[in-house]
Design an enzyme around this catalytic site. Structure first.
Site, short mmCIF file in Angstrom:
data_model
loop_
_atom_site.label_atom_id
_atom_site.label_comp_id
_atom_site.label_asym_id
_atom_site.label_seq_id
_atom_site.Cartn_x
_atom_site.Cartn_y
_atom_site.Cartn_z
N CYS A 112 0.82 -1.23 0.00
CA CYS A 112 0.00 0.00 0.00
C CYS A 112 0.85 1.27 0.00
O CYS A 112 0.34 2.35 -0.28
CB CYS A 112 -0.92 0.00 1.21
SG CYS A 112 -1.94 -1.46 1.31
N HIS A 251 -3.81 6.80 2.76
CA HIS A 251 -4.15 5.49 2.21
C HIS A 251 -5.53 5.08 2.74
O HIS A 251 -5.77 5.14 3.95
CB HIS A 251 -3.09 4.47 2.62
CG HIS A 251 -3.47 3.06 2.29
ND1 HIS A 251 -3.91 2.70 1.04
CD2 HIS A 251 -3.50 1.93 3.04
CE1 HIS A 251 -4.19 1.41 1.04
NE2 HIS A 251 -3.95 0.93 2.24
N ASN A 281 -10.02 -0.89 -0.04
CA ASN A 281 -8.56 -0.74 -0.02
C ASN A 281 -8.00 -1.20 -1.37
O ASN A 281 -8.00 -2.39 -1.67
CB ASN A 281 -8.00 -1.58 1.14
CG ASN A 281 -6.49 -1.50 1.25
OD1 ASN A 281 -5.81 -1.03 0.35
ND2 ASN A 281 -5.97 -1.99 2.35
N1 ACO Z 1 -18.28 -10.01 8.60
C1 ACO Z 1 -18.72 -10.33 9.83
N2 ACO Z 1 -17.91 -10.63 10.86
C2 ACO Z 1 -16.58 -10.59 10.63
C3 ACO Z 1 -16.05 -10.26 9.36
C4 ACO Z 1 -16.95 -9.97 8.32
N3 ACO Z 1 -16.55 -9.64 7.10
N4 ACO Z 1 -14.71 -10.30 9.45
C5 ACO Z 1 -14.39 -10.63 10.70
N5 ACO Z 1 -15.53 -10.83 11.43
C6 ACO Z 1 -15.66 -11.17 12.83
C7 ACO Z 1 -14.44 -11.87 13.36
O1 ACO Z 1 -14.51 -13.24 13.07
C8 ACO Z 1 -14.57 -11.60 14.86
O2 ACO Z 1 -15.49 -12.50 15.39
P1 ACO Z 1 -15.25 -13.17 16.84
O3 ACO Z 1 -15.20 -12.02 17.80
O4 ACO Z 1 -16.41 -14.05 16.97
O5 ACO Z 1 -13.94 -13.88 16.70
C9 ACO Z 1 -15.19 -10.21 14.90
O6 ACO Z 1 -15.76 -9.98 13.60
C10 ACO Z 1 -14.21 -9.10 15.22
O7 ACO Z 1 -13.04 -9.29 14.47
P2 ACO Z 1 -11.83 -8.28 14.56
O8 ACO Z 1 -10.74 -8.75 13.66
O9 ACO Z 1 -11.50 -7.98 15.98
O10 ACO Z 1 -12.52 -6.96 13.93
P3 ACO Z 1 -11.93 -5.54 13.79
O11 ACO Z 1 -12.81 -4.57 14.43
O12 ACO Z 1 -10.45 -5.47 14.11
O13 ACO Z 1 -12.06 -5.30 12.22
C11 ACO Z 1 -10.70 -5.30 10.26
C12 ACO Z 1 -11.41 -6.14 11.32
C13 ACO Z 1 -11.76 -4.53 9.50
C14 ACO Z 1 -9.94 -6.23 9.34
C15 ACO Z 1 -9.74 -4.31 10.93
O14 ACO Z 1 -8.95 -4.97 11.89
C16 ACO Z 1 -8.83 -3.61 9.96
O15 ACO Z 1 -9.25 -2.84 9.13
N6 ACO Z 1 -7.48 -3.84 10.08
C17 ACO Z 1 -6.52 -3.18 9.24
C18 ACO Z 1 -6.43 -3.79 7.89
C19 ACO Z 1 -5.59 -2.94 6.98
O16 ACO Z 1 -5.72 -1.75 7.01
N7 ACO Z 1 -4.72 -3.50 6.18
C20 ACO Z 1 -3.96 -2.62 5.35
C21 ACO Z 1 -2.89 -3.23 4.72
S1 ACO Z 1 -3.36 -4.17 3.35
C22 ACO Z 1 -1.98 -4.24 2.31
O17 ACO Z 1 -0.92 -3.79 2.64
C23 ACO Z 1 -2.17 -4.92 0.99
#
Ligand code: ACO
Length: 324
Positions: A112, A251, A281
């Site tokens: 990214c 980003h 993203n």
């Molecule tokens: N729909 C429904 N539930 C979901 C989904 C979904 N799509 N995805 C995950 N969940 C669930 C999980 O299983 C978890 O359930 P559990 O509590 O029963 O285990 C719950 O939701 C919470 O999961 P978390 O991972 O804690 O959710 P979080 O609030 O952290 O959000 C997310 C997840 C959106 C991925 C967030 O962590 C995020 O945006 N992280 C950064 C990602 C990023 O920016 N990457 C950039 C780099 S990419 C690159 O370089 C190519």
């Protein structure tokens, strides 16, 4: 001698994948995706549409906005982690399609952060004598997305954005770029299979290791910390204050990450370009798509101070400040 951005362009594939569409594919909901990420929809490349196809369209638009011909280019840099082939470089395919007969061409891999890294290289080459460098961020993230994994498949989209970096002797130009990396965090976001560590095999495909794996929660925390830190470092290196920034183009990964960063920085939301709701993203394409949108909407004018901020796999993080 300075290097300035003399033109911008972008291209989004026609197909739109909504959260409602994703509800039909994995156990997720529109509400969860909007609340946790801010994403409503993303674009997907058509079958047979590859990274260079998107890059060429964005590149043509950036050249037109700069009033230049492809033959004016000295170099083409394509930032991508989803190139057409492992080799040759996607930039060479773009060079051919554009007819940029005197341009050098190569790709840059910094996930990214790729666009900001490539912008800093263009800046350095222009300061040392090149006239025009085309910098493109282009991704077909859908090709490395596991459409059965709800943790990642709701996040990514396809697209391309481009800028022309040209020599300038006035006030305007790229004031500085800051680039960072920390390979100890390489396992936060990775595609484990398909490279030289684990070449493509039946086992890789069976275990779906050719797709992106991400530790979302840990990445989230690092993203907020690094984006804030690099913005502060960049501003202080240029004797600038947060109040001097006219537009922050970060980003576009997750609205909650961006809201946390701008709150910590004390930046009003009106000064931030946010389009993650429409694109998701798009990795290296994210910042140049957003920058082009800002230019087309008149949110960037002559004299505006624009700050870019990126983080991504590697881990890498980077920023730039530009006097428009
Ligand atoms: N729909 C429904 N539930 C979901 C989904 C979904 N799509 N995805 C995950 N969940 C669930 C999980 O299983 C978890 O359930 P559990 O509590 O029963 O285990 C719950 O939701 C919470 O999961 P978390 O991972 O804690 O959710 P979080 O609030 O952290 O959000 C997310 C997840 C959106 C991925 C967030 O962590 C995020 O945006 N992280 C950064 C990602 C990023 O920016 N990457 C950039 C780099 S990419 C690159 O370089 C190519």
């Amino acid at each position: 001698m300075k290097a300035c951005i003399s033109g911008t362009g972008s291209y989004a594939p026609v197909k739109i994948l909504t959260n409602a569409d994703l509800e039909q594919m994995v156990a997720t909901s529109d509400e969860w995706i909007r609340e946790r990420t801010g994403i409503r929809e993303r674009r997907l490349a058509a079958t047979g549409e590859a990274c260079s196809d998107l890059a060429v369209q964005a590149g043509k638009r950036a050249l037109a906005s700069a009033g230049l011909m492809a033959t004016d280019l000295d170099m083409i840099l394509v930032a991508t982690c989803t190139g057409d082939y492992p080799l040759p470089a996607t930039a060479c395919l773009v060079q051919h399609q554009l007819g940029a007969t005197k341009a050098a061409a190569c790709d840059l891999s910094a996930a990214c952060c790729g666009f900001v890294y490539a912008l800093s290289i263009a800046d350095a080459y222009v300061k040392s004598g090149m006239q025009h460098v085309l910098v493109i961020g282009a991704e077909v993230m859908s090709a490395i997305t596991d459409w059965t994994d709800r943790n990642t498949c709701v996040l990514f989209g396809d697209g391309a954005g481009a800028v022309v970096v040209s020599a300038s002797d006035g006030e305007r130009g790229i004031l500085s770029t800051q680039l960072r990396s920390d390979g100890t965090l390489c396992e936060l976001i990775m595609v484990p299979g398909g490279g030289s560590r684990m070449p493509l095999s039946e086992k890789v495909v069976e275990e779906r290791l050719q797709y992106i794996k991400m530790k979302g929660n840990e990445t989230f925390k690092v993203a907020v910390r690094t984006l804030e830190e690099i913005a502060r470092t960049t501003l202080s290196a240029n004797n600038l204050r947060v109040e001097d920034v006219d537009l922050y183009v970060p980003h576009q990964a997750n609205i909650r990450i961006l809201k946390a960063v701008i709150e910590r920085l004390g930046l009003p939301v009106e000064k931030v370009l946010l389009n993650v709701d429409r694109y998701g993203n798009t990795s290296a394409a994210s910042i140049p798509i957003a920058l082009d949108e800002a230019v087309r909407e008149g949110r960037v004018k002559a004299g505006s101070l624009v700050m870019l901020g990126a983080f991504g796999a590697g881990l890498t993080w980077a920023s730039a400040v530009i006097r428009w």
